[in-house]
Design an enzyme around this catalytic site. Structure first.
Site, mmCIF file in Angstrom:
data_model
loop_
_atom_site.group_PDB
_atom_site.id
_atom_site.type_symbol
_atom_site.label_atom_id
_atom_site.label_comp_id
_atom_site.label_asym_id
_atom_site.label_seq_id
_atom_site.Cartn_x
_atom_site.Cartn_y
_atom_site.Cartn_z
ATOM 1 N N CYS A 251 8.725 22.367 27.234
ATOM 2 C CA CYS A 251 7.998 21.440 26.235
ATOM 3 C C CYS A 251 7.017 22.503 25.634
ATOM 4 C CB CYS A 251 7.230 20.450 27.206
ATOM 5 S SG CYS A 251 8.196 19.664 28.424
ATOM 6 N N PRO A 254 3.726 22.957 19.635
ATOM 7 C CA PRO A 254 4.264 23.488 18.559
ATOM 8 C C PRO A 254 4.081 25.096 18.433
ATOM 9 C CG PRO A 254 1.712 23.179 18.485
ATOM 10 C CD PRO A 254 2.280 22.649 19.823
ATOM 11 N N ASP A 301 16.382 18.194 26.325
ATOM 12 C CA ASP A 301 15.474 17.518 27.606
ATOM 13 C C ASP A 301 15.295 18.439 28.621
ATOM 14 O OD1 ASP A 301 14.474 16.054 29.594
ATOM 15 O OD2 ASP A 301 15.448 14.162 28.915
ATOM 16 N N CYS A 373 -2.974 18.606 29.171
ATOM 17 C CA CYS A 373 -4.339 18.385 28.467
ATOM 18 C C CYS A 373 -4.891 16.915 28.791
ATOM 19 C CB CYS A 373 -4.172 18.536 27.041
ATOM 20 S SG CYS A 373 -2.848 17.496 26.184
#
Length: 442
Positions: A251, A254, A301, A373
């Site tokens: 994941c 960015p 995924d 987060c």
């Protein structure tokens, strides 16, 4: 396009539940004169930041709520209230410019309503808000479900947490230690007249006194520095990287953490950077190119290991899991509107699935760092506790201070005024291979 009209259109999509500001605002910004884009963004983000409070005031000022078809007028009203209460824009300009947008919406009937309500707010708004602040939703400007959840999970910290969520976030940099030390880059900033200080917890972190355009940062184009919050920078040191390791960044988009891992340890054998959407990997590729770094990018995924894993184990895995992002509300205030209470349990389910899928790709003796987060224990310590209960070969490694709050599992950082964002870390070591399922007896 008029900057207020552009901001209101993005806000209308947000209020209608059709888009976030991250998806709706860029399209509108392209139609605004470059000189007005900062104002457009401030109006959209500021209105979203204070929406629960502004909506409470609007309800007290209106005789009846807006229809669903008039979200655009509602957005204009909330934006007008935001200008009156939270900006230095002269009241007459805030009112007249906002009212004038109704004509562009082809809703001239709204001009009289907006003018009357905003002029009354100019006279009575602050006093009226004071009478509404017995309601914690109005006082702390968080939707009721979120306010209650924060109070339940963090009874000693929730009001300070809300205050930090409502503040403008600091701009934090990460010096690229492959090219320049933090000390030397602080000197470059000083020479450029950009006030800054070293971060308290990240060895590479620098906090600017005031945000600025990245293209005005010395050495940015050459890869000497990147923008990244201090809490997110901690992952590189927590992973305890060493030469020769193969690392997975699951994941990854960015790509800030991917790049930091490569900056931190130049002699890694390979970093595999994985993300679900190919389009998001374009941003990762751009960051790697600017910094002169290389990683193996995979669009897949993470749970579908048969589709992307080559069977070679990793010595380190960073799982920066999809989450509610409730630790970065100050950077994405529209989270207050886009996130719903049912999302938390669904995200916790996904986080557990990701842990289960990635664990077999970690070698015995390897370390997996779980990060979010989020400030919701449901997504953090509870997810890790459940994983440890069902995974015999997994053990937790202690994360010492001085940052954050120790939890039953892992460590939680809450957002700090002029400090780091909200973040959670848990560090797991694999002490044994997973037993293979037994073949059924004939």
């Amino acid at each position: 396009m008029n900057p207020r009209l552009a901001a209101s259109r993005a806000l209308a999509s947000l209020l209608a539940g059709k888009a976030s500001l991250g998806t709706a605002l860029p399209e509108q910004m392209q139609q605004v004169d470059p000189r007005d884009r900062a104002l457009t963004q401030e109006l959209a983000y500021g209105t979203a930041r204070w929406q629960p409070r502004l909506a409470g005031l609007a309800a007290a000022l209106l005789q009846k709520p807006f229809k669903a078809a008039d979200r655009d007028v509602e957005a204009l009203l909330l934006m007008g209230l935001y200008q009156l209460l939270y900006t230095r824009i002269p009241p007459h300009a805030a009112i007249s410019e906002t009212v004038g947008c109704a004509e562009r919406l082809r809703k001239p009937w709204a001009k009289g309503l907006l003018n009357a309500v905003l002029r009354r707010a100019q006279r009575e708004g602050e006093a009226l808000l004071a009478t509404l602040e017995h309601d914690p939703v109005i006082r702390v400007a968080h939707p009721r479900w979120l306010q209650k959840a924060l109070k339940a999970h963090w009874p000693e910290h929730w009001e300070g947490l809300c205050t930090a969520n409502n503040a403008h976030p600091p701009m934090t940099l990460r010096a690229n230690r492959r090219q320049i030390s933090r000390t030397d880059y602080l000197a470059r900033l000083d020479d450029a007249g950009i006030p800054a200080v070293a971060c308290e917890f990240s060895e590479d972190g620098i906090r600017l006194d005031a945000p600025c355009d990245v293209h005005g940062l010395p050495g940015f184009a050459d890869g000497q520095v990147s923008v990244q919050d201090e809490a997110a920078q901690l992952c590189a040191s927590l992973l305890e990287l060493a030469p020769g390791q193969r690392v997975l960044d699951a994941c990854c988009a960015p790509g800030g953490k991917t790049c930091h891992l490569l900056e931190r340890e130049p002699d890694l054998t390979e970093v595999v950077a994985l993300d679900l959407e190919p389009k998001r990997l374009e941003r990762v590729r751009d960051n790697l190119q600017r910094l002169g770094l290389e990683a193996t990018l995979r669009a897949a995924d993470a749970r579908d290991t048969a589709g992307w894993w080559d069977g070679k184990t990793f010595q380190r895995i960073l799982l920066d899991a999809p989450c509610s992002a409730t630790g970065v509300i100050r950077r994405h205030p529209d989270i207050k509107l886009t996130r719903q209470p049912d999302d938390i349990a669904a995200l916790a389910q996904l986080q557990g699935e990701l842990l289960d899928a990635l664990w077999p790709t970690l070698e015995v003796g390897g370390v997996l760092l779980y990060a979010t987060c989020s400030v919701m224990p449901t997504e953090n310590t509870d997810v890790i506790a459940a994983f440890l209960d069902r995974t015999p070969g997994a053990r937790e490694l202690h994360i010492p201070g001085p940052f954050g709050l120790p939890q039953p599992n892992g460590r939680q950082l809450l957002p700090q005024l002029q400090g780091h964002d909200g973040f959670y870390y848990a560090k797991l070591i694999k002490i044994a291979a997973q037993p293979r399922p037994q073949e059924p007896r004939p």
